[in-house]
Design a protein around this motif. Structure first.
Motif, PDB file in Angstrom:
ATOM      1  N   TYR A 155      12.235  15.532  -2.617  1.00 50.95           N
ATOM      2  CA  TYR A 155      13.537  16.235  -4.119  1.00 50.95           C
ATOM      3  C   TYR A 155      14.049  14.877  -5.033  1.00 50.95           C
ATOM      4  CZ  TYR A 155      14.206  20.841  -1.232  1.00 50.95           C
ATOM      5  OH  TYR A 155      13.890  21.661  -0.620  1.00 50.95           O
ATOM      6  N   LEU A 156      13.419  14.155  -4.454  1.00 51.66           N
ATOM      7  CA  LEU A 156      13.599  12.789  -5.303  1.00 51.66           C
ATOM      8  C   LEU A 156      12.988  12.869  -6.900  1.00 51.66           C
ATOM      9  CD1 LEU A 156      13.910  11.358  -2.275  1.00 51.66           C
ATOM     10  CD2 LEU A 156      12.827   9.508  -3.463  1.00 51.66           C
ATOM     11  N   GLY A 157      11.619  13.945  -7.022  1.00 50.41           N
ATOM     12  CA  GLY A 157      11.100  13.415  -8.492  1.00 50.41           C
ATOM     13  C   GLY A 157      12.241  14.426  -9.088  1.00 50.41           C
ATOM     14  N   GLU A 158      12.946  15.179  -8.933  1.00 46.80           N
ATOM     15  CA  GLU A 158      14.505  16.186  -9.682  1.00 46.80           C
ATOM     16  C   GLU A 158      15.066  14.937  -9.876  1.00 46.80           C
ATOM     17  OE1 GLU A 158      15.117  20.036  -8.341  1.00 46.80           O
ATOM     18  OE2 GLU A 158      13.650  19.823  -6.779  1.00 46.80           O
ATOM     19  N   TYR A 159      15.347  14.371  -9.596  1.00 46.65           N
ATOM     20  CA  TYR A 159      16.648  13.155  -9.737  1.00 46.65           C
ATOM     21  C   TYR A 159      16.603  12.009 -10.548  1.00 46.65           C
ATOM     22  CZ  TYR A 159      19.625  15.076  -5.378  1.00 46.65           C
ATOM     23  OH  TYR A 159      20.190  15.013  -4.617  1.00 46.65           O
ATOM     24  N   GLY A 160      14.728  11.372 -10.688  1.00 39.94           N
ATOM     25  CA  GLY A 160      14.709  10.553 -11.150  1.00 39.94           C
ATOM     26  C   GLY A 160      13.527  10.176 -11.080  1.00 39.94           C
ATOM     27  N   PHE A 161      13.336   8.997 -11.527  1.00 39.78           N
ATOM     28  CA  PHE A 161      11.634   8.503 -11.864  1.00 39.78           C
ATOM     29  C   PHE A 161      10.581   7.591 -11.353  1.00 39.78           C
ATOM     30  CE2 PHE A 161      14.031   9.258 -15.779  1.00 39.78           C
ATOM     31  CZ  PHE A 161      13.119  10.127 -16.613  1.00 39.78           C
ATOM     32  N   TYR A 162      11.009   8.693  -9.670  1.00 44.26           N
ATOM     33  CA  TYR A 162      10.687   7.936  -8.617  1.00 44.26           C
ATOM     34  C   TYR A 162       8.646   7.916  -8.050  1.00 44.26           C
ATOM     35  CZ  TYR A 162      15.142   7.837  -6.768  1.00 44.26           C
ATOM     36  OH  TYR A 162      16.561   8.194  -6.260  1.00 44.26           O
ATOM     37  N   PHE A 163       8.255   7.981  -9.154  1.00 47.68           N
ATOM     38  CA  PHE A 163       6.561   8.666  -9.121  1.00 47.68           C
ATOM     39  C   PHE A 163       6.384   8.488 -10.512  1.00 47.68           C
ATOM     40  CE2 PHE A 163       8.722  11.285  -5.882  1.00 47.68           C
ATOM     41  CZ  PHE A 163       8.024  10.955  -4.623  1.00 47.68           C
ATOM     42  N   THR A 164       4.795   8.267 -10.117  1.00 42.93           N
ATOM     43  CA  THR A 164       3.927   7.830 -11.662  1.00 42.93           C
ATOM     44  C   THR A 164       2.756   8.285 -11.360  1.00 42.93           C
ATOM     45  OG1 THR A 164       3.474   6.031 -12.741  1.00 42.93           O
ATOM     46  CG2 THR A 164       3.254   5.878 -10.462  1.00 42.93           C
ATOM     47  N   GLU A 165       2.397   8.676 -13.249  1.00 44.08           N
ATOM     48  CA  GLU A 165       1.548   9.828 -12.341  1.00 44.08           C
ATOM     49  C   GLU A 165      -0.067   8.569 -13.207  1.00 44.08           C
ATOM     50  OE1 GLU A 165       0.526  12.720 -12.285  1.00 44.08           O
ATOM     51  OE2 GLU A 165       2.384  13.284 -11.134  1.00 44.08           O
ATOM     52  N   ARG A 166       0.321   6.964 -12.945  1.00 47.23           N
ATOM     53  CA  ARG A 166      -1.325   6.533 -13.240  1.00 47.23           C
ATOM     54  C   ARG A 166      -1.870   5.890 -12.716  1.00 47.23           C
ATOM     55  NH1 ARG A 166       2.465   0.999 -15.091  1.00 47.23           N
ATOM     56  NH2 ARG A 166       0.803   0.685 -15.376  1.00 47.23           N
ATOM     57  N   TYR A 167      -1.233   6.313 -11.052  1.00 49.82           N
ATOM     58  CA  TYR A 167      -1.972   5.904 -10.199  1.00 49.82           C
ATOM     59  C   TYR A 167      -1.932   7.121  -8.711  1.00 49.82           C
ATOM     60  CZ  TYR A 167      -0.435   1.465 -11.520  1.00 49.82           C
ATOM     61  OH  TYR A 167      -0.572   0.080 -12.516  1.00 49.82           O
ATOM     62  N   ARG A 168      -3.280   7.472  -8.133  1.00 48.71           N
ATOM     63  CA  ARG A 168      -3.166   8.608  -7.143  1.00 48.71           C
ATOM     64  C   ARG A 168      -3.071   8.299  -5.663  1.00 48.71           C
ATOM     65  NH1 ARG A 168      -0.868  13.627  -7.785  1.00 48.71           N
ATOM     66  NH2 ARG A 168      -1.993  14.130  -6.146  1.00 48.71           N
ATOM     67  N   ARG A 193       5.991  -2.817  10.085  1.00 52.44           N
ATOM     68  CA  ARG A 193       5.023  -2.891   9.676  1.00 52.44           C
ATOM     69  C   ARG A 193       4.676  -1.701   8.558  1.00 52.44           C
ATOM     70  NH1 ARG A 193       1.732   2.160   9.465  1.00 52.44           N
ATOM     71  NH2 ARG A 193      -0.738   1.421  10.483  1.00 52.44           N
ATOM     72  N   LEU A 194       4.437  -2.728   7.390  1.00 54.98           N
ATOM     73  CA  LEU A 194       3.947  -1.654   5.944  1.00 54.98           C
ATOM     74  C   LEU A 194       2.871  -0.913   6.090  1.00 54.98           C
ATOM     75  CD1 LEU A 194       5.283  -4.408   4.029  1.00 54.98           C
ATOM     76  CD2 LEU A 194       6.485  -3.192   5.493  1.00 54.98           C
ATOM     77  N   ASP A 195       2.911   0.307   6.368  1.00 55.65           N
ATOM     78  CA  ASP A 195       1.608   1.361   5.720  1.00 55.65           C
ATOM     79  C   ASP A 195       1.066   0.952   4.787  1.00 55.65           C
ATOM     80  OD1 ASP A 195       0.227   3.780   7.340  1.00 55.65           O
ATOM     81  OD2 ASP A 195       1.409   4.552   5.232  1.00 55.65           O
ATOM     82  N   ALA A 196      -0.245   1.436   5.528  1.00 51.78           N
ATOM     83  CA  ALA A 196      -0.865   1.140   4.080  1.00 51.78           C
ATOM     84  C   ALA A 196      -1.091   0.113   3.024  1.00 51.78           C
ATOM     85  CB  ALA A 196      -1.611   2.283   3.615  1.00 51.78           C
ATOM     86  N   VAL A 197      -0.681  -0.829   2.768  1.00 51.22           N
ATOM     87  CA  VAL A 197       0.126  -1.303   1.456  1.00 51.22           C
ATOM     88  C   VAL A 197      -1.237  -1.445   0.011  1.00 51.22           C
ATOM     89  CG1 VAL A 197       1.814  -3.253   2.543  1.00 51.22           C
ATOM     90  CG2 VAL A 197      -0.732  -4.068   2.632  1.00 51.22           C
ATOM     91  N   HIS A 198      -2.476  -1.535   0.797  1.00 48.78           N
ATOM     92  CA  HIS A 198      -3.775  -0.934  -0.359  1.00 48.78           C
ATOM     93  C   HIS A 198      -3.203   0.145  -1.363  1.00 48.78           C
ATOM     94  CE1 HIS A 198      -5.052   0.890   3.612  1.00 48.78           C
ATOM     95  NE2 HIS A 198      -5.355   1.547   2.335  1.00 48.78           N
ATOM     96  N   ALA A 199      -2.507   0.793  -0.800  1.00 45.30           N
ATOM     97  CA  ALA A 199      -1.999   2.421  -1.360  1.00 45.30           C
ATOM     98  C   ALA A 199      -0.851   1.725  -1.913  1.00 45.30           C
ATOM     99  CB  ALA A 199      -2.127   3.547  -0.929  1.00 45.30           C
ATOM    100  N   ILE A 200      -0.286   0.618  -1.812  1.00 45.85           N
ATOM    101  CA  ILE A 200       1.460   0.601  -3.246  1.00 45.85           C
ATOM    102  C   ILE A 200       0.849  -0.500  -4.515  1.00 45.85           C
ATOM    103  CG2 ILE A 200       3.400  -1.157  -3.075  1.00 45.85           C
ATOM    104  CD1 ILE A 200       3.592  -0.504  -0.216  1.00 45.85           C
ATOM    105  N   LEU A 201       0.860   0.472  -5.295  1.00 46.98           N
ATOM    106  CA  LEU A 201      -0.309   0.248  -6.231  1.00 46.98           C
ATOM    107  C   LEU A 201       1.095  -0.981  -7.186  1.00 46.98           C
ATOM    108  CD1 LEU A 201      -2.490   2.725  -6.688  1.00 46.98           C
ATOM    109  CD2 LEU A 201      -2.826   1.154  -6.123  1.00 46.98           C
ATOM    110  N   ASP A 202       0.788  -1.480  -7.740  1.00 47.97           N
ATOM    111  CA  ASP A 202       1.960  -2.259  -8.873  1.00 47.97           C
ATOM    112  C   ASP A 202       1.285  -3.884  -9.301  1.00 47.97           C
ATOM    113  OD1 ASP A 202       3.901  -3.830  -9.665  1.00 47.97           O
ATOM    114  OD2 ASP A 202       5.196  -4.553  -7.465  1.00 47.97           O
ATOM    115  N   GLN A 203       1.499  -3.217 -10.990  1.00 47.96           N
ATOM    116  CA  GLN A 203       0.835  -3.997 -11.732  1.00 47.96           C
ATOM    117  C   GLN A 203       1.485  -6.134 -12.138  1.00 47.96           C
ATOM    118  OE1 GLN A 203      -2.125  -5.040 -11.863  1.00 47.96           O
ATOM    119  NE2 GLN A 203      -2.665  -3.250 -11.013  1.00 47.96           N
TER     120      GLN A 203
END
Length: 615
Positions: free
Chosen positions: A209-222, A260-270
């Motif tokens: 339900y996080l998206g109903e509170y704030g801008f936790y997610f982005t559509e720039r990446y999948r 152990r940080l899961d799948a950091v290649h899927a953490i997208l940050d410019q």
């Protein structure tokens, strides 16, 4: 920015402060359910943070946040979801736990021997408390770190943990917050560090339900698992704060020793300061503040040395990274599998390159990816690589979840163990591996949404298409899939399994006791490939201590010529000795060497020699 701790913080004297980031909301109330039901209006501050101090509350008080006067939702930073992902949150007082680890400072990175376990499948009970009685046996085996698969709140009772939707809450079916604290405290009494697998690349779909509170997610990446977390767009400061505060919570409220940080290649940050670097800095500052050793290990298949390079050299400053190359090279040699990503491996040289540098692909062309892959890591230290023959991904992401014990012979199992444990890197064992567990580890879920359950089933079938493993994929939703995945500890009493466990214990003892093996130093490593004998020779040296590890991947017995320093070399291990349920060693206890010696090696065997220094 509001500097209050996110979530519900018990202040004592039946008072608690509630803080939540909800910039999308125009009205927010705290809906207390116990000890008496009432609504408490919350005050909006800068950047969309809401806060209120409530009275007449106590640990265990259940609550919702009511959005826009209409919808009750759980706390995004809930510490406890006793009724699951769709139920109310509960107030927790972490100061009420009586810790006994006041003198605990952790273990240096060089000394880490990982044991990865899934709390639900490790014991019949599937709880934190049920793990505790097994800790002395793990310590006696030589384990110095357990790595828990994710324990944050996920939907239902059964899950690998990567569908978690409340990063701050401890899974209720495992025993909740105090159950985890009891486990960590017990580990520290045994001298075992505790690493936690955390997911900062996505959240699960059900109960999210996080998206109903704030801008936790982005559509720039999948990501492969859904929307990416917003680490670099508008309002990303608050999202980054949420993730960093989550990591600090595990350190402060649960005394966790590493991640152990899961799948950091899927953490997208410019952004110029990548979230991984910012997270690493925050964790290491907290470690310094507490006077403890705390380590951050990344899971990544990118072979990118920037993850573990120092920030001054343009890196992110993480302490280590999993080496998929090491596993894939070893697995393909043992099994002959070449489907999917295993098509990139299969030669002795692939494994030798991983033994030399941690990575196999450092810019070479990858047939599976159809492009060049990886980058050299000349400044990386051996202690920065975690290697294994099995882990939850490589076992559980097979269609039937077969362990290596179901794919190869006992001789090959012992060869794999020696390759990993006597390597110059940090070894990781997957629960049950040490005695040759035969139960599969399959993918299991307990989603309540039938459409989601159906999508998971279909997605698993598509995922395995490239491996040609067939269409018979166990139903993740079937409780039997979970039950099949539990360890069968009675196997340890059977001769072959008992011998294998004793063999693992001896490998770990040798790693600790021989300086050339205990010292993780790239300068003291020499790796040679003997293609004509299907063998890899690994020379290790530290001061006056010298060791030679012979890894024979041949299907027939070999006489391998070795160039060794003159003197007496002791045979410290032959995996095919009778004591390890082998065919019998072709060697004595010692070898007198002038300069060359022909070594008799059984098929699929590992031999360890140590030089007797007379100086």
């Amino acid at each position: 920015m509001v500097d209050l701790t996110l979530g519900a913080v018990y202040l004592g004297e039946r008072r608690a402060r509630f803080t939540v980031w909800a910039p999308k909301v125009e009205r927010l109330d705290l809906h207390l359910l116990t000890p008496r039901e009432r609504l408490v209006p919350m005050e909006r501050g800068e950047r969309g943070y809401w806060s209120v101090v409530a009275t007449d509350v106590e640990p265990g008080t259940r609550y919702w946040y009511r959005l826009e006067g209409e919808r009750d939702l759980p706390d995004p930073a809930s510490r406890w979801q006793p009724l699951g992902v769709h139920g109310p949150s509960a107030l927790v007082d972490p100061t009420g736990f009586a810790w006994t680890d006041r003198e605990w400072r952790g273990r240096p990175q060089d000394a880490l021997i990982f044991y990865e376990l899934h709390v639900g499948a490790f014991t019949p009970e599937g709880t934190f408390d049920a793990v505790v009685p097994h800790l002395p046996e793990l310590a006696e085996l030589g384990i110095t770190a357990i790595e828990l698969m994710p324990v944050s709140q996920f939907p239902g009772e059964r899950n690998w943990g990567y569908d978690a939707v409340y990063p701050f809450a401890v899974q209720h079916s495992y025993g909740g917050p105090d159950g985890l604290r009891r486990l960590v405290d017990a580990c520290h009494r045994q001298g075992i560090t505790v690493f936690l697998d955390v997911i900062y690349n996505h959240l699960g779909p059900e109960g999210n339900y996080l998206g109903e509170y704030g801008f936790y997610f982005t559509e720039r990446y999948r990501t492969p698992w859904g929307p990416a977390i917003n680490f670099d767009g508008p309002a990303s400061d608050e999202v980054r704060r949420y993730v960093i505060e989550n990591a600090l919570m595990w350190l402060r409220e649960y005394h966790i020793d590493g991640f152990r940080l899961d799948a950091v290649h899927a953490i997208l940050d410019q952004r110029p300061l990548h979230i991984l670097e910012e997270l690493s800095q925050a964790i290491h500052r907290e470690a310094e503040r507490q006077g403890r050793l705390i380590h951050v290990i990344a899971e990544s298949d990118a072979n990118d040395p920037r993850l573990i390079a120092h920030p001054a050299a343009g890196g992110y400053g993480l302490d280590g990274v999993w080496s998929d190359d090491f596993h894939h090279s070893l697995h393909s040699l043992l099994t002959g599998e070449r489907q999917g990503y295993y098509q990139d491996y299969g030669s002795l040289d692939h494994l030798a390159r991983a033994l030399r540098s941690g990575f196999t692909y450092t810019g070479q062309y990858s047939p599976h990816r159809r492009r060049s892959h990886g980058r050299p890591a000349p400044l990386a230290h051996p202690r920065q690589f975690v290697v294994c023959a099995q882990n939850h991904d490589q076992v559980g992401n097979r269609a039937a979840g077969e362990r290596l014990s179901q794919l190869v012979s006992l001789a090959q199992l012992k060869l794999a163990a020696a390759t990993v444990i006597l390597s110059p890197y940090l070894p990781l064992l997957f629960m049950g591996e040490e005695y040759g567990e035969t139960a599969p580890f399959q993918y299991f879920t307990s989603h309540s949404d039938p459409d989601l359950a159906r999508a998971v089933r279909e997605g698993r079938r598509r995922e395995f298409a490239a491996f040609a493993w067939g269409d018979e994929v166990p139903d993740p939703q079937d409780p039997a899939t979970f039950e099949r995945s539990k360890l069968q500890r009675a196997l340890r009493e059977q001769r072959q399994h008992a011998a294998l466990q004793a063999y693992y214990r001896e490998l770990l003892r040798l790693r600790r006791s021989i300086p050339a093996l205990a010292t993780l130093d790239r300068e003291g490593i020499d790796v040679q490939v003997r293609e004509e004998h299907r063998s890899i020779i690994v020379h290790r040296q530290a001061g006056n201590s010298r060791a030679c590890l012979i890894l024979c991947f041949a299907a027939q017995a070999q006489s391998i010529p070795l160039s060794l320093e003159p003197g007496v070399w002791s045979v410290r291990l032959d995996s095919e000795a009778e004591r390890w349920n082998g065919q019998g060693s072709r060697l004595g206890d010692q070898l007198a060497v002038n300069s060359m010696v022909n070594l008799g090696a059984q098929p699929w065997s590992a031999i360890l020699l140590e030089h007797e220094d007379d100086s």
